[in-house]
Motif scaffolding. Structure first.
Motif, PDB file in Angstrom:
ATOM      1  N   GLN A 168      36.188  52.666  46.479  1.00  0.00           N
ATOM      2  CA  GLN A 168      37.057  51.630  45.899  1.00  0.00           C
ATOM      3  C   GLN A 168      38.243  52.232  45.148  1.00  0.00           C
ATOM      4  OE1 GLN A 168      35.106  49.252  42.928  1.00  0.00           O
ATOM      5  NE2 GLN A 168      36.906  47.975  42.542  1.00  0.00           N
ATOM      6  N   LYS A 181      43.548  44.826  42.192  1.00  0.00           N
ATOM      7  CA  LYS A 181      42.250  44.884  41.500  1.00  0.00           C
ATOM      8  C   LYS A 181      42.300  44.132  40.174  1.00  0.00           C
ATOM      9  CE  LYS A 181      38.972  48.230  39.537  1.00  0.00           C
ATOM     10  NZ  LYS A 181      38.710  49.672  39.306  1.00  0.00           N
ATOM     11  N   MET A 204      39.028  44.507  50.209  1.00  0.00           N
ATOM     12  CA  MET A 204      39.317  44.938  48.832  1.00  0.00           C
ATOM     13  C   MET A 204      40.770  44.658  48.450  1.00  0.00           C
ATOM     14  SD  MET A 204      37.443  48.669  48.577  1.00  0.00           S
ATOM     15  CE  MET A 204      35.728  48.893  49.076  1.00  0.00           C
ATOM     16  N   ILE A 211      32.666  44.136  46.735  1.00  0.00           N
ATOM     17  CA  ILE A 211      32.518  45.073  45.610  1.00  0.00           C
ATOM     18  C   ILE A 211      31.394  44.580  44.703  1.00  0.00           C
ATOM     19  CG2 ILE A 211      33.656  46.022  43.545  1.00  0.00           C
ATOM     20  CD1 ILE A 211      36.347  45.508  45.158  1.00  0.00           C
ATOM     21  N   PRO A 212      30.384  45.385  44.353  1.00  0.00           N
ATOM     22  CA  PRO A 212      30.234  46.819  44.631  1.00  0.00           C
ATOM     23  C   PRO A 212      29.399  47.118  45.880  1.00  0.00           C
ATOM     24  CG  PRO A 212      28.582  46.153  43.041  1.00  0.00           C
ATOM     25  CD  PRO A 212      29.352  44.906  43.413  1.00  0.00           C
ATOM     26  N   THR A 221      30.864  49.581  48.493  1.00  0.00           N
ATOM     27  CA  THR A 221      31.596  50.744  47.964  1.00  0.00           C
ATOM     28  C   THR A 221      30.699  51.972  48.085  1.00  0.00           C
ATOM     29  OG1 THR A 221      30.761  50.535  45.709  1.00  0.00           O
ATOM     30  CG2 THR A 221      32.738  49.261  46.258  1.00  0.00           C
TER      31      THR A 221
END
Length: 546
Positions: free
Chosen positions: A296, A305, A452, A529-530, A533
């Motif tokens: 990530q 983000k 992402m 996420i997560p 990742t």
């Protein structure tokens, strides 16, 4: 002063949960644009793993190959079609460790292999060691072994496996040895044969299989491999026969599965497919799922983000607009076409392999023409990816798309699909198209990094997608079909379903219900996420495999 990287060394105290010494072997690593020694997804995955290993303070090192000419460089002929170029690479951020080992190749018992180190502070990875045979004292032929990633000469390919496997293991021994030897795909299989001869037990060997594709599960004549030095010494006929499958062949995957204490596939679906594929062979290890993932910190845009974490829609949209403009600068530079950041933009970008179906949109050409000429709901489409330089079918498909896009203002085929362009495409697209025939894509990680960055997956339900998808909420998924159907029939059904989803769901949502679109974008980030990742994945490898 002695290089501290000529012994097992990390610039940090390894975390308690990750104290086991692991040597991770991979034919390719995609770590940074300036270090272009990878071909595609396998490399991207391995590079993300090495970054997360560093972030988690794992006691792991990477063992790879220093490809003098990399994979290849994409260029264009006069008519914009694909041209493959082989240019020498220079990586002055690597340091000579002073470690040099010898291996036997064919009739030459003294081929030198030198190890260069990529220190953790350069790109934020665990320490990594890259091997070359381009060493003074080697004959000309030996020096060329590490020239080209996936060399087209089958004898050179075997030599590359021996350099990575046996040369790499001897380098690990020089560093002080490892508790666990992990083969990322079967390319480094000679490592396991060499280790077994040294008395290293199954308990210390683990293996990741990455693909159900036959080309990714190498099979070669056992006697030929024996002559090449594949097993670390010359095997007797009886020894050879114990390793053989399919009438005198060595299958790299079967051998690795037999010598590993445990193995993994790279998604839940793939683990099922792989267990089914290899179940007819005796003595193989169980294949558990550890789903692939991506780093990530490396792949997600910082502003995107922040906007996602705070659920700030305006900040997200402003940044997405900028990222689209950055991508469209690249389109303009390469093709002379001006793309519009307000227009819904599809990207299909990955390695060009037949089963991935880069041209699925063109299978129904009338609908394709209607799609790209719709004035009310306009779209822009970008293709990018690297065919294997000697896969003429894949190159022909790439060129087919080039010819169809030439005369259209809203279509573009880009060259140079490596980390830098990949990042731009994931950040600057609205739709990430993923169209493999189901059960053929073991994982397919590009959609993770696209999600992402706010690019919505439109995908067949293959690889990692079944573990992620909430159709209409975080992505759009084509209905499942019978993967045993003839490929022509599969393509026809998938093409119809793809157009139905685009015309009835994807395009109207983007233009008519932007708040719903925004919900899908943020929901996809929440769900990727997560879980997808490499922080999760690198932890899984220690807990479940090592």
């Amino acid at each position: 002063m002695e290089n501290i990287y000529s012994s097992w060394y990390h610039p940090y105290q390894p975390a308690k949960a990750y104290s086991k010494r692991v040597a991770y072997f991979s034919m390719e690593f995609g770590i940074h644009q300036s270090f272009n020694i990878y071909s595609g997804g396998l490399g991207f995955l391995a590079g993300s793993h090495m970054r997360s290993g560093f972030e988690l303070k794992q006691n792991m090192i990477g063992i790879g190959m220093l490809w003098k000419y990399g994979y290849y460089d994409q260029a264009r002929n006069d008519d914009q079609t694909l041209k493959t170029e082989f240019n020498e690479k220079h990586f002055n951020f690597l340091e000579d460790t002073g470690i040099e080992v010898e291996i036997k190749l064919h009739d030459n018992p003294h081929v030198k292999v030198r190890a260069y180190v990529l220190k953790p502070e350069v790109f934020g990875t665990v320490p990594m060691y890259f091997l070359t045979t381009d060493v003074e004292g080697n004959d000309h032929l030996s020096r060329t072994i590490t020239n080209h990633l996936y060399d087209k000469n089958p004898v050179t390919r075997v030599s590359q496996s021996i350099v990575l496997g046996i040369g790499g293991t001897k380098v690990v021994e020089a560093l002080g040895g490892a508790d666990t030897y992990h083969l990322n795909e079967g390319h480094a299989l000679p490592a396991f044969y060499y280790l077994r001869d040294k008395g290293v037990t199954k308990e210390q060997m683990v293996f990741t299989t990455h693909t159900p594709e036959l080309a990714g599960n190498e099979e070669r004549d056992a006697r030929h491999l024996n002559r090449c030095g594949f097993f670390g010494r010359t095997y007797t006929n009886e020894e050879l026969e114990r390793e053989m499958v399919n009438g005198g062949m060595i299958n790299y995957t079967v051998s690795a599965l037999r010598m590993s204490k445990r193995a993994n596939g790279v998604s839940k679906l793939h683990a099922n497919v792989a267990n089914d594929m290899w179940k007819g062979h005796s003595g193989i290890s169980e294949i558990i799922p550890i789903t692939n993932a991506q780093n990530q910190n490396f792949w997600q845009d910082d502003t995107i983000k922040e906007a996602w974490l705070k659920k700030e829609v305006d900040a997200y949209k402003a940044r997405k607009f900028e990222l689209k403009k950055e991508l469209f600068e690249e389109v303009h530079k390469q093709t002379g076409k001006r793309f519009d950041p307000n227009v819904l933009t599809f990207v299909w970008a990955r390695r060009f392999a037949a089963y991935k179906r880069a041209d699925l949109l063109l299978h129904d050409f009338d609908r394709f023409k209607r799609l790209i000429s719709n004035q009310k709901y306009p779209v822009q489409i970008i293709w990018a990816g690297k065919p294997y330089p000697f896969d003429y079918g894949a190159i022909d498909l790439f060129n087919h798309l080039v010819h169809h896009s030439k005369g259209e203002p809203n279509l573009a085929v880009l060259i140079g699909y490596e980390i830098e362009l990949s990042k731009k495409l994931k950040c600057g697209s609205d739709i990430w198209l993923n169209t493999p025939r189901i059960t053929r894509e073991a994982s397919g990680t590009s959609g993770m990094t696209a999600a992402m960055n706010g690019s919505v997956n439109v995908s067949t339900n293959d690889g990692w997608i079944p573990e992620f998808e909430k159709d209409g909420e975080n992505c759009f998924v084509l209905p499942a079909l019978d993967h045993n159907l003839p490929t022509w029939d599969q393509d026809k059904i998938d093409s119809n379903n793809l157009y139905h989803i685009l015309e009835q769901k994807v395009i109207p949502t983007y233009y008519i219900d932007p708040s719903k679109w925004q919900d899908i974008v943020f929901k996809a980030m929440d769900d990727v996420i997560p879980e997808f990742t490499t922080q999760r994945m690198a932890d899984d490898y220690y807990k479940k495999l090592f």
